[in-house]
Scaffold this motif. Structure first.
Motif, PDB file in Angstrom:
ATOM      1  N   SER A 126      21.860 -75.599 -20.295  1.00  0.00           N
ATOM      2  CA  SER A 126      23.079 -76.342 -20.610  1.00  0.00           C
ATOM      3  C   SER A 126      23.282 -76.364 -22.126  1.00  0.00           C
ATOM      4  O   SER A 126      22.335 -76.146 -22.891  1.00  0.00           O
ATOM      5  CB  SER A 126      22.989 -77.792 -20.100  1.00  0.00           C
ATOM      6  OG  SER A 126      21.984 -78.491 -20.812  1.00  0.00           O
ATOM      7  N   GLU A 127      24.503 -76.687 -22.548  1.00  0.00           N
ATOM      8  CA  GLU A 127      24.796 -76.775 -23.983  1.00  0.00           C
ATOM      9  C   GLU A 127      24.006 -77.917 -24.632  1.00  0.00           C
ATOM     10  O   GLU A 127      23.440 -77.731 -25.721  1.00  0.00           O
ATOM     11  CB  GLU A 127      26.300 -76.936 -24.233  1.00  0.00           C
ATOM     12  CG  GLU A 127      27.144 -75.721 -23.868  1.00  0.00           C
ATOM     13  CD  GLU A 127      27.549 -75.664 -22.395  1.00  0.00           C
ATOM     14  OE1 GLU A 127      26.976 -76.410 -21.571  1.00  0.00           O
ATOM     15  OE2 GLU A 127      28.442 -74.863 -22.063  1.00  0.00           O
ATOM     16  N   PRO A 128      23.950 -79.110 -23.996  1.00  0.00           N
ATOM     17  CA  PRO A 128      23.171 -80.193 -24.628  1.00  0.00           C
ATOM     18  C   PRO A 128      21.702 -79.804 -24.834  1.00  0.00           C
ATOM     19  O   PRO A 128      21.094 -80.136 -25.853  1.00  0.00           O
ATOM     20  CB  PRO A 128      23.291 -81.353 -23.629  1.00  0.00           C
ATOM     21  CG  PRO A 128      24.534 -81.074 -22.866  1.00  0.00           C
ATOM     22  CD  PRO A 128      24.681 -79.585 -22.806  1.00  0.00           C
ATOM     23  N   GLU A 129      21.137 -79.072 -23.884  1.00  0.00           N
ATOM     24  CA  GLU A 129      19.742 -78.653 -24.024  1.00  0.00           C
ATOM     25  C   GLU A 129      19.582 -77.700 -25.214  1.00  0.00           C
ATOM     26  O   GLU A 129      18.638 -77.803 -26.001  1.00  0.00           O
ATOM     27  CB  GLU A 129      19.275 -77.961 -22.737  1.00  0.00           C
ATOM     28  CG  GLU A 129      17.812 -77.577 -22.794  1.00  0.00           C
ATOM     29  CD  GLU A 129      17.399 -76.568 -21.732  1.00  0.00           C
ATOM     30  OE1 GLU A 129      18.132 -76.358 -20.749  1.00  0.00           O
ATOM     31  OE2 GLU A 129      16.338 -75.964 -21.916  1.00  0.00           O
ATOM     32  N   MET A 130      20.564 -76.813 -25.361  1.00  0.00           N
ATOM     33  CA  MET A 130      20.533 -75.842 -26.465  1.00  0.00           C
ATOM     34  C   MET A 130      20.533 -76.578 -27.815  1.00  0.00           C
ATOM     35  O   MET A 130      19.819 -76.206 -28.739  1.00  0.00           O
ATOM     36  CB  MET A 130      21.800 -75.004 -26.292  1.00  0.00           C
ATOM     37  CG  MET A 130      22.067 -73.944 -27.249  1.00  0.00           C
ATOM     38  SD  MET A 130      23.375 -72.932 -26.475  1.00  0.00           S
ATOM     39  CE  MET A 130      24.827 -73.772 -27.059  1.00  0.00           C
ATOM     40  N   ARG A 131      21.312 -77.661 -27.887  1.00  0.00           N
ATOM     41  CA  ARG A 131      21.399 -78.423 -29.153  1.00  0.00           C
ATOM     42  C   ARG A 131      20.078 -79.122 -29.444  1.00  0.00           C
ATOM     43  O   ARG A 131      19.642 -79.190 -30.591  1.00  0.00           O
ATOM     44  CB  ARG A 131      22.550 -79.437 -29.079  1.00  0.00           C
ATOM     45  CG  ARG A 131      23.907 -78.725 -29.012  1.00  0.00           C
ATOM     46  CD  ARG A 131      25.074 -79.672 -28.710  1.00  0.00           C
ATOM     47  NE  ARG A 131      26.186 -78.891 -28.162  1.00  0.00           N
ATOM     48  CZ  ARG A 131      26.968 -79.254 -27.150  1.00  0.00           C
ATOM     49  NH1 ARG A 131      26.804 -80.432 -26.564  1.00  0.00           N
ATOM     50  NH2 ARG A 131      27.921 -78.465 -26.712  1.00  0.00           N
ATOM     51  N   VAL A 132      19.426 -79.636 -28.393  1.00  0.00           N
ATOM     52  CA  VAL A 132      18.133 -80.304 -28.615  1.00  0.00           C
ATOM     53  C   VAL A 132      17.084 -79.279 -29.053  1.00  0.00           C
ATOM     54  O   VAL A 132      16.297 -79.530 -29.974  1.00  0.00           O
ATOM     55  CB  VAL A 132      17.683 -81.072 -27.345  1.00  0.00           C
ATOM     56  CG1 VAL A 132      16.250 -81.583 -27.495  1.00  0.00           C
ATOM     57  CG2 VAL A 132      18.627 -82.245 -27.089  1.00  0.00           C
ATOM     58  N   ILE A 133      17.091 -78.112 -28.432  1.00  0.00           N
ATOM     59  CA  ILE A 133      16.121 -77.075 -28.846  1.00  0.00           C
ATOM     60  C   ILE A 133      16.363 -76.722 -30.311  1.00  0.00           C
ATOM     61  O   ILE A 133      15.421 -76.596 -31.105  1.00  0.00           O
ATOM     62  CB  ILE A 133      16.230 -75.823 -27.941  1.00  0.00           C
ATOM     63  CG1 ILE A 133      15.796 -76.171 -26.516  1.00  0.00           C
ATOM     64  CG2 ILE A 133      15.380 -74.678 -28.502  1.00  0.00           C
ATOM     65  CD1 ILE A 133      15.941 -75.042 -25.505  1.00  0.00           C
ATOM     66  N   SER A 134      17.634 -76.608 -30.687  1.00  0.00           N
ATOM     67  CA  SER A 134      17.972 -76.294 -32.076  1.00  0.00           C
ATOM     68  C   SER A 134      17.429 -77.376 -33.006  1.00  0.00           C
ATOM     69  O   SER A 134      16.818 -77.074 -34.048  1.00  0.00           O
ATOM     70  CB  SER A 134      19.501 -76.178 -32.212  1.00  0.00           C
ATOM     71  OG  SER A 134      19.896 -76.288 -33.546  1.00  0.00           O
TER      72      SER A 134
END
Ligand code: LLP
Length: 421
Positions: A126-134
């Motif tokens: 998901s996009e929110p997960e991508m932001r947390v990984i970033s």
């Protein structure tokens, strides 16, 4: 094909007789065959021969460290979906560069764990997960390699509880939104886009849905490359089904599955990752149990065995079929009769089979549930305060207990009574 065969009228795991193991560890227990695990892994290696690839075993299907080490030593990668599975892969000696991290709900802690321990790629859902990984990668001054798991909206034609590739399922980013998500990924610090990921479901017995999904991945890859992304890997997930009955099922072979991969995405110059679980571990394990009682009911006979739904939940959870065979081979010509095979747990759902035709059995006889190596031990619980059952591994004429049976004391010792009681 597996390595659980009758020899001199007694079921063996490779060269070890099942009654010998039962005498040593007591029933019920799981037993796995090294030769079957090795053979099934080799089939995938052969199927992808000629393409750069990594076969990542889906740990969720069987996470025992001895199983993971057997496969890891052969060069397998691992597909993990939790911090616990990640630590299991590492404990089995698999290096981070062979571990892919899938799953819809990775926490900050799990992302931190994998980034600091080493990871081949995160399959981002998901996009929110991508932001947390970033954010986590940036804090650590690291770069996280990622593939976005896309949801291709393809019907896997399997049991509804294990289909994952339809738009109504919780998995992945809708393929129509994928280009926008990749654009955002490319703009985020600490993120390195490396690939595309897809997984449409489990126990697929038809290759057509795979072909349809892989073609969608192909088209997307070409668009993403045109958009300027450096797509060097395709993770095509797992899901190839196995025969659960000996008689009438002939699901496609890994070689045919490999041919679909080669035909649909083989020319893209990408490294191919696959995540098979069940096909490697499923028929590499059986569950051995003893008959406690034969209870003659009204119009039906109940075979009450010492394994229960907490040990093998698949029949009650998915209505799954497991072949049930006597450990001592019946004399030729012995007539089978119908039994309801049930466990001791206090639920009607604790039923392994109804009206199953089996040759006559009685108290203390050993029986085996076949095809129990995948999603068996890993899904077990202690419901009804039944301690988890042991796992045994066979290799030729040797066997070893690879998870021992905990004592009742150990089970009770995990609880704490508060001081006010
Ligand atoms: N990759 C991903 C992202 C998955 O979710 C799964 C399975 C696999 C790979 C491995 O799929 P396999 O090759 O084993 O089919 N408990 C159910 C099966 C659940 C499968 C979940 N995901 C059962 O007992 O049938």
């Amino acid at each position: 094909m597996d390595h659980f065969l009758y020899k001199d009228g007694v079921l063996h795991a490779e060269d070890v007789s099942i009654p010998e193991i039962a005498a040593a560890v007591g029933t019920p227990f799981y037993v796995y065959s090294t030769a079957t695990l090795t053979r099934h892994f080799a089939l995938f290696q052969e199927a992808l021969d000629g393409l750069p690839h990594l076969v990542c075993f889906a740990i969720k299907s069987n996470s025992n460290l001895a199983v993971l080490k057997t496969l890891g030593d052969l060069g397998a990668g691992m597909d993990v979906v939790s911090g616990g599975e990640y630590l299991r892969a590492k404990a089995a000696g698999v290096p981070g560069e062979r571990i892919v991290f899938s799953g819809v709900g990775k926490t900050r802690e799990e992302i931190h764990l994998a980034l600091t321990g080493g990871i081949r790629q995160f399959n981002v859902e998901s996009e929110p997960e991508m932001r947390v990984i970033s954010a986590v990668a940036s804090e650590l001054g690291l770069e996280a390699p990622i593939a976005l798991r896309v949801n291709p909206d393809v019907d896997a034609k399997t049991h509804e509880k294990i289909a994952t590739g339809k738009s109504e399922n919780k998995f992945g980013i809708p393929i129509a939104k994928a280009r926008a998500a990749y654009a955002e990924a490319a703009s985020l610090p600490g993120i390195k886009v490396v690939g595309v990921d897809v997984h449409i479901g489990s126990q697929l017995t038809d290759l057509e849905p795979f072909g349809a999904a892989f073609l969608k991945v192909r088209e997307l890859t070409q668009q993403l490359r045109a958009d300027g992304h450096n797509i060097i890997r395709l993770d095509l997930g797992g899901g190839l089904g196995i025969p659960y009955t000996r008689s009438n099922e002939a699901p496609p072979l890994p070689l045919d599955y490999g041919a679909v991969i080669k035909r649909t995405v083989g020319d893209l110059g990408c490294e191919i990752e696959i995540e098979p679980g069940r096909l490697i571990s499923g028929n590499a394990g059986i569950l051995v149990t003893s008959v406690i009682y034969l209870k003659e009911g009204e119009g039906r006979d109940f075979l009450i065995v010492d394994a229960a739904m907490n040990d093998l939940v698949r029949p009650s959870m998915y209505g799954a079929h497991h072949d049930i065979v006597p450990v001592v081979e019946p004399a030729p010509g012995t007539e089978a009769r119908p039994y309801d095979v049930v466990g001791p747990v206090c639920e009607t759902g604790d039923t392994f089979a109804k009206g199953r035709m089996i040759t006559p059995l009685g108290a203390d006889d050993l029986v085996a549930f076949r095809s129990a190596g995948a999603y068996g031990a890993v899904m077990a619980s202690e419901y009804n305060s039944r301690p988890l059952i042991p796992e045994v591994m066979v290799n030729g004429d040797q066997f070893a207990v690879i998870r021992r049976r905990p004592s009742f004391e150990e089970m009770l010792a995990r609880d704490t009574i508060p001081e006010w009681l």
